[in-house]
Write a protein that holds these residues in place. Structure first.
Motif, mmCIF file in Angstrom:
data_model
loop_
_atom_site.group_PDB
_atom_site.id
_atom_site.type_symbol
_atom_site.label_atom_id
_atom_site.label_comp_id
_atom_site.label_asym_id
_atom_site.label_seq_id
_atom_site.Cartn_x
_atom_site.Cartn_y
_atom_site.Cartn_z
ATOM 1 N N PHE A 37 0.855 -1.177 0.000
ATOM 2 C CA PHE A 37 0.000 0.000 0.000
ATOM 3 C C PHE A 37 0.894 1.231 0.000
ATOM 4 C CE2 PHE A 37 -4.259 -1.717 0.898
ATOM 5 C CZ PHE A 37 -3.928 -3.034 1.173
ATOM 6 N N ARG A 45 -4.337 5.987 2.746
ATOM 7 C CA ARG A 45 -3.509 4.882 2.313
ATOM 8 C C ARG A 45 -4.270 4.089 1.245
ATOM 9 N NH1 ARG A 45 -0.247 1.723 6.927
ATOM 10 N NH2 ARG A 45 0.058 3.938 7.390
ATOM 11 N N PHE A 47 -4.326 0.972 -1.946
ATOM 12 C CA PHE A 47 -3.828 -0.327 -2.417
ATOM 13 C C PHE A 47 -2.932 -0.150 -3.634
ATOM 14 C CE2 PHE A 47 -3.813 -4.741 -3.376
ATOM 15 C CZ PHE A 47 -4.007 -4.856 -4.737
ATOM 16 N N ARG A 104 -7.375 -2.532 2.891
ATOM 17 C CA ARG A 104 -6.332 -2.471 3.917
ATOM 18 C C ARG A 104 -6.822 -2.942 5.280
ATOM 19 N NH1 ARG A 104 -7.781 3.091 3.244
ATOM 20 N NH2 ARG A 104 -8.390 4.101 5.189
ATOM 21 N N TYR A 107 -5.767 -6.575 6.663
ATOM 22 C CA TYR A 107 -4.381 -6.950 6.964
ATOM 23 C C TYR A 107 -4.107 -6.860 8.469
ATOM 24 C CZ TYR A 107 -3.444 -7.006 2.000
ATOM 25 O OH TYR A 107 -3.463 -7.327 0.658
ATOM 26 N N TRP A 110 1.649 -4.717 9.694
ATOM 27 C CA TRP A 110 2.168 -3.668 8.824
ATOM 28 C C TRP A 110 3.621 -3.364 9.140
ATOM 29 C CZ3 TRP A 110 -0.678 -1.255 5.000
ATOM 30 C CH2 TRP A 110 -2.051 -1.562 4.971
#
Length: 120
Positions: A37, A45, A47, A104, A107, A110
């Motif tokens: 990202f 943010r 993709f 996002r 997920y 990170w």
């Protein structure tokens, strides 16, 4: 627990290329789907690309190529024909859930991000 460390960012001229790397800790890396990202100043943010644990690939832009090396616990993002608007912090992310990889929120882990700056 998975720890992610990105590298490979930097300053590049428009039209150039960069390859980002994301090294992951842990023995279960092959079971994780991975994503890239990016976030530009003042923007959300977004993709960029993802690769599933089974090797399926998903992209927001055809100039980029995502790949993974399970033996090295690493995922890569090859970026070609870079444009000024590609300037952003690029984040690597990992998920062990079966969920849409473009989102996002799906997920679990990170990285800290790596800066990519494209100059004219």
């Amino acid at each position: 627990q998975v720890q992610l460390v990105e590298s490979g960012g930097g300053l590049v001229q428009a039209g150039g290329s960069l390859r980002l790397s994301c090294a992951a800790s842990g023995r279960t890396f092959p079971s994780y789907s991975m994503g890239w990202f990016r976030q530009a100043p003042g923007k959300e943010r977004e993709f960029v690309a993802a690769i599933s644990f089974s090797g399926g690939r998903y992209y927001a832009d055809s100039r980029f190529t995502i790949s993974r090396d399970n033996a090295k616990n690493t995922v890569y993002l090859q970026m070609n024909s870079l444009k000024l608007e590609d300037t952003a912090i690029y984040y690597c992310a990992a998920t062990n859930t079966i969920a849409p990889l473009r989102n996002r929120v799906n997920y679990n882990y990170w990285g800290q991000g790596t800066q990519v700056t494209v100059s004219s």
